[in-house]
Design a protein around this motif. Structure first.
Motif, PDB file in Angstrom:
ATOM      1  N   PRO A 230       0.824  -1.231   0.000  1.00 27.65           N
ATOM      2  CA  PRO A 230       0.000   0.000   0.000  1.00 27.65           C
ATOM      3  C   PRO A 230       0.846   1.264   0.000  1.00 27.65           C
ATOM      4  CG  PRO A 230      -0.775  -1.511   1.675  1.00 27.65           C
ATOM      5  CD  PRO A 230       0.484  -2.102   1.132  1.00 27.65           C
ATOM      6  N   ALA A 231       1.955   1.232   0.702  1.00 28.71           N
ATOM      7  CA  ALA A 231       2.825   2.410   0.724  1.00 28.71           C
ATOM      8  C   ALA A 231       3.344   2.675  -0.675  1.00 28.71           C
ATOM      9  CB  ALA A 231       3.982   2.194   1.697  1.00 28.71           C
ATOM     10  N   ALA A 232       3.783   1.615  -1.353  1.00 25.27           N
ATOM     11  CA  ALA A 232       4.261   1.758  -2.723  1.00 25.27           C
ATOM     12  C   ALA A 232       3.149   2.295  -3.615  1.00 25.27           C
ATOM     13  CB  ALA A 232       4.757   0.412  -3.242  1.00 25.27           C
ATOM     14  N   LEU A 233       1.936   1.774  -3.405  1.00 29.05           N
ATOM     15  CA  LEU A 233       0.790   2.193  -4.208  1.00 29.05           C
ATOM     16  C   LEU A 233       0.475   3.671  -3.992  1.00 29.05           C
ATOM     17  CD1 LEU A 233      -0.831   0.593  -6.161  1.00 29.05           C
ATOM     18  CD2 LEU A 233      -2.474   0.081  -4.365  1.00 29.05           C
ATOM     19  N   ALA A 234       0.578   4.091  -2.739  1.00 32.99           N
ATOM     20  CA  ALA A 234       0.321   5.505  -2.429  1.00 32.99           C
ATOM     21  C   ALA A 234       1.310   6.387  -3.181  1.00 32.99           C
ATOM     22  CB  ALA A 234       0.433   5.740  -0.933  1.00 32.99           C
ATOM     23  N   VAL A 235       2.568   5.949  -3.196  1.00 30.03           N
ATOM     24  CA  VAL A 235       3.580   6.730  -3.913  1.00 30.03           C
ATOM     25  C   VAL A 235       3.261   6.760  -5.405  1.00 30.03           C
ATOM     26  CG1 VAL A 235       6.023   6.851  -4.538  1.00 30.03           C
ATOM     27  CG2 VAL A 235       5.357   6.314  -2.183  1.00 30.03           C
ATOM     28  N   VAL A 236       2.845   5.612  -5.943  1.00 26.42           N
ATOM     29  CA  VAL A 236       2.486   5.553  -7.364  1.00 26.42           C
ATOM     30  C   VAL A 236       1.316   6.497  -7.659  1.00 26.42           C
ATOM     31  CG1 VAL A 236       1.508   4.078  -9.158  1.00 26.42           C
ATOM     32  CG2 VAL A 236       3.368   3.229  -7.729  1.00 26.42           C
ATOM     33  N   ALA A 237       0.299   6.462  -6.785  1.00 26.13           N
ATOM     34  CA  ALA A 237      -0.866   7.322  -6.998  1.00 26.13           C
ATOM     35  C   ALA A 237      -0.462   8.790  -6.975  1.00 26.13           C
ATOM     36  CB  ALA A 237      -1.918   7.039  -5.921  1.00 26.13           C
ATOM     37  N   PHE A 238       0.434   9.114  -6.030  1.00 20.83           N
ATOM     38  CA  PHE A 238       0.931  10.496  -5.982  1.00 20.83           C
ATOM     39  C   PHE A 238       1.636  10.861  -7.275  1.00 20.83           C
ATOM     40  CE2 PHE A 238       0.356  11.365  -1.450  1.00 20.83           C
ATOM     41  CZ  PHE A 238       0.169  12.728  -1.534  1.00 20.83           C
ATOM     42  N   ALA A 239       2.465   9.939  -7.738  1.00 19.52           N
ATOM     43  CA  ALA A 239       3.228  10.197  -8.959  1.00 19.52           C
ATOM     44  C   ALA A 239       2.289  10.463 -10.127  1.00 19.52           C
ATOM     45  CB  ALA A 239       4.143   9.017  -9.255  1.00 19.52           C
ATOM     46  N   ILE A 240       1.187   9.689 -10.201  1.00 23.05           N
ATOM     47  CA  ILE A 240       0.234   9.881 -11.309  1.00 23.05           C
ATOM     48  C   ILE A 240      -0.393  11.272 -11.220  1.00 23.05           C
ATOM     49  CG2 ILE A 240      -1.988   9.127 -12.232  1.00 23.05           C
ATOM     50  CD1 ILE A 240      -1.150   6.268 -11.283  1.00 23.05           C
ATOM     51  N   THR A 241      -0.832  11.627 -10.022  1.00 21.64           N
ATOM     52  CA  THR A 241      -1.454  12.934  -9.837  1.00 21.64           C
ATOM     53  C   THR A 241      -0.485  14.054 -10.218  1.00 21.64           C
ATOM     54  OG1 THR A 241      -2.562  11.949  -7.954  1.00 21.64           O
ATOM     55  CG2 THR A 241      -2.773  14.319  -8.225  1.00 21.64           C
ATOM     56  N   TRP A 242       0.747  13.899  -9.761  1.00 20.39           N
ATOM     57  CA  TRP A 242       1.722  14.947 -10.076  1.00 20.39           C
ATOM     58  C   TRP A 242       2.026  14.996 -11.565  1.00 20.39           C
ATOM     59  CZ3 TRP A 242       5.824  14.775  -5.565  1.00 20.39           C
ATOM     60  CH2 TRP A 242       5.199  15.264  -4.412  1.00 20.39           C
TER      61      TRP A 242
END
Lengths: 263, 354
Positions: A230-242
């Motif tokens: 989930p932590a990795a996923l959160a980072v991925v989601a952030f990356a997409i948004t950015w």
């Protein structure tokens, strides 16, 4: 350095720390899946998870449909309001703000009451119908951003005179909107579109309650059952948004030259 | 006049309780260049917009080329229009702007390209087809707007204050260019302006408008020299107004600034009544002059050197008269405070009903 500037820098550093420390901590944690060494193991696991690909693909497709429906709804509306019904603008602005005031869960419960399988319009009776309902729900959620972006874009051009100039040259409404208005507010539409994309990718409530296989519920499900992923996923989601935010900037820089952006 | 090409028949227009145009009648001949001249808010732009189809008259009919267009949409009227704010499409190149109308009408690519090249030639910007509007100066943009309006071969060309956003030099050269293109193409044209110099220099006929009413319709020569109303006289050109008392209406004798003046014409007022006499600055001479028998004594109070012309203000009694004399390099301009007489001919005195 003057004391005032030091104060400003302290406030700035504190603010950045407030924003970035949790992010850095999450990132750091996501790298610790292998005991004793930093690795991208968690990222490898989620990126190779077929459910990640499925849900992300589904959400991306829904986002694109949402953008399409949103543009088709908002551009002609905002244009018409500016041109013919300026006195209705406060009303429309209020309506477009409603999704910010009404929680998504309330909207989705309303949908389920209105469009359940025994209702007059049984959207939830089939998967395709539920998909459509979800897209309409997302159009509503994205409305405040989309409408404002387009309206700001329209403010930058002389809508009335351009319309009249096109009209007297023989153009009809669809031509005027497609060939004159839309190209001139394209940057605004694109920034609205990327915001919409970012919202839809991370949305949980509607997708979950309508029981669609979207990215948001997948993230939540993973978060409830695993530690590092989930932590990795959160980072991925952030990356997409950015990435979406960066794209807004890039697109507006390389956009076709218009009155909005001379030179 | 020949068969009129445009006929405006008893046009009225009201926005809510405000009557903007009142009982407007006008026939325009084919190929004629007509200006609507008046201050802002006089209804000239509204009248133009009714001809274009952007506004619908509250009552009255509009016919173009014998066809009643009163209820047609703007895109059905075959009219070319140039706007004050250029209104070029910012996302299209100059060539695409000019070709827009033909493209909408479904013309072939070759046909459009040919016509665009022809129009670029006419407006003398043959190298600018690939540029975008923001890369052009104001004057160039307005020429492109003119080309765009004319590319579709409209029946009528409407120009709504096309020069007022430009600076003075370009304004003069562009108005000559517009007029020469209009003459070459022979297109019936209506030109809206608040600038009397533009209207006087360009038009075949001028319609002077005031508070929604056409006060006078005539050639520039008639409008300037024989203004029908007080408003026309004061709006077009500079005017000196002398208050006078009628002594003998039959012989046209009046008393003004302490002198008896004989105008040799019947006056429209009885003995003892007040009357206004108007004089253009160029018909008044400083000092006595043969052929200008009427004289009033005064003092020079102001001298403006305008180049080819010197405008002098002379105080006569308690009023000021402006007069123009040509610059003469051999003679010094009049000095302020100098005692002098002003002279004029009775034929040049305009007696306009209030």
């Amino acid at each position: 350095m003057k004391p005032g500037r030091i104060g400003a820098w302290v406030a700035f550093v504190l603010g950045m720390a407030y924003f970035f420390l949790p992010l850095i901590a999450t990132f750091e944690f996501s790298m610790r899946m292998k005991r004793g060494a930093y690795s991208f193991e968690a990222y490898r696991v989620i990126l190779s998870d077929p459910r990640f690909q499925e849900t992300f693909g589904y959400s991306a497709l829904v986002a694109l449909m949402t953008i399409l429906v949103g543009v088709l709804l908002v551009v002609p509306t905002a244009y018409w309001i500016r041109l013919k019904l300026p006195y209705l603008r406060p009303v429309i602005e209020f309506i477009t703000l409603l999704p910010l005031v009404i929680p998504a869960i309330v909207i989705v419960f309303g949908y389920l009451r209105m469009y359940n399988s025994s209702s007059f319009l049984p959207f939830t009776g089939s998967r395709r119908g539920t998909d459509i309902l979800l897209i309409f729900g997302y159009v509503t959620l994205a409305l405040p951003y989309m409408y404002r972006a387009v309206d700001t874009g329209l403010r930058a051009i002389d809508v009335r005179t351009l319309t009249e100039a096109a009209e007297i040259l023989g153009a009809k409404w669809p031509t005027i909107i497609a060939r004159i208005i839309l190209p001139n507010v394209l940057i605004a539409v694109l920034s609205g579109a990327f915001l919409t994309f970012a919202i839809v990718i991370g949305e949980f409530t509607m997708a979950s309650l309508l029981n669609r296989p979207a990215f948001g519920p997948y993230m939540q499900n993973l978060g409830a059952n695993r530690a590092y992923e989930p932590a990795a996923l959160a980072v991925v989601a952030f990356a997409i948004t950015w990435a979406c935010m960066v794209l807004i900037q890039v697109v507006s820089r390389f956009a076709p030259k218009t009155a909005e952006r001379p030179g | 006049m020949n068969e009129p090409f445009i006929r405006l028949d008893r046009i009225n227009k009201a926005f809510g309780p405000t009557q903007v145009v009142r009982d407007f009648n006008l026939d325009i001949a084919p190929g004629e260049f007509v200006s609507f001249l008046g201050p802002s808010g006089c209804g000239k732009t509204t009248t133009l917009r009714m001809i274009a189809g952007f506004e619908t008259p509250s009552s009255g009919r509009i016919a173009i080329g014998g066809r009643d267009v009163t209820n047609l949409r703007p895109n059905q009227r075959k009219i070319g229009m140039v706007f004050q704010a250029y209104a070029l499409f910012p996302n299209l190149t100059v060539a695409q702007n000019i070709g827009f109308g033909m493209r909408v009408a479904g013309a072939s690519r070759a046909e459009i390209n040919g016509r665009v090249a022809e129009m670029l030639e006419i407006i003398k910007l043959p190298q600018h087809g690939k540029r975008y509007p923001f890369q052009l100066s104001g004057g160039q943009q307005q020429r492109v707007a003119l080309a765009r309006a004319l590319a579709v071969r409209p029946q009528v060309l409407l120009l709504d204050e096309p020069l007022s956003a430009l600076d003075a030099k370009i304004r003069v050269s562009l108005r000559e260019e517009i007029r020469s293109i209009q003459r070459k193409l022979g297109i019936t044209t209506i030109y809206v302006t608040h600038d009397q110099e533009e209207a006087l220099s360009m038009s075949d006929r001028i319609v002077v408008m005031h508070e929604g009413v056409a006060e006078q319709v005539g050639t520039p020569f008639e409008i300037y020299n024989r203004p029908a109303t007080r408003f026309v006289a004061s709006f077009v050109g500079t005017l000196n107004v002398l208050k006078a008392t009628v002594l003998d209406p039959a012989s046209g004798t009046v008393r003004a600034a302490g002198r008896d003046l004989r105008l040799d014409r019947r006056l429209p007022a009885g003995a003892g009544e007040g009357i206004s006499l108007s004089l253009r600055p160029e018909v008044v001479s400083l000092g006595s002059e043969p052929g200008r028998p009427l004289e009033l004594p005064g003092t020079v109070s102001e001298v403006s050197f305008l180049g080819s012309v010197i405008r002098v203000r002379v105080q006569v009694d308690d009023l000021f008269l402006s007069l123009d004399t040509f610059n003469n390099p051999a003679a010094a301009p009049p000095a302020i405070g100098e005692a002098t007489v002003v002279s004029f001919s009775p034929d040049d005195v305009l007696v306009i009903a209030d």
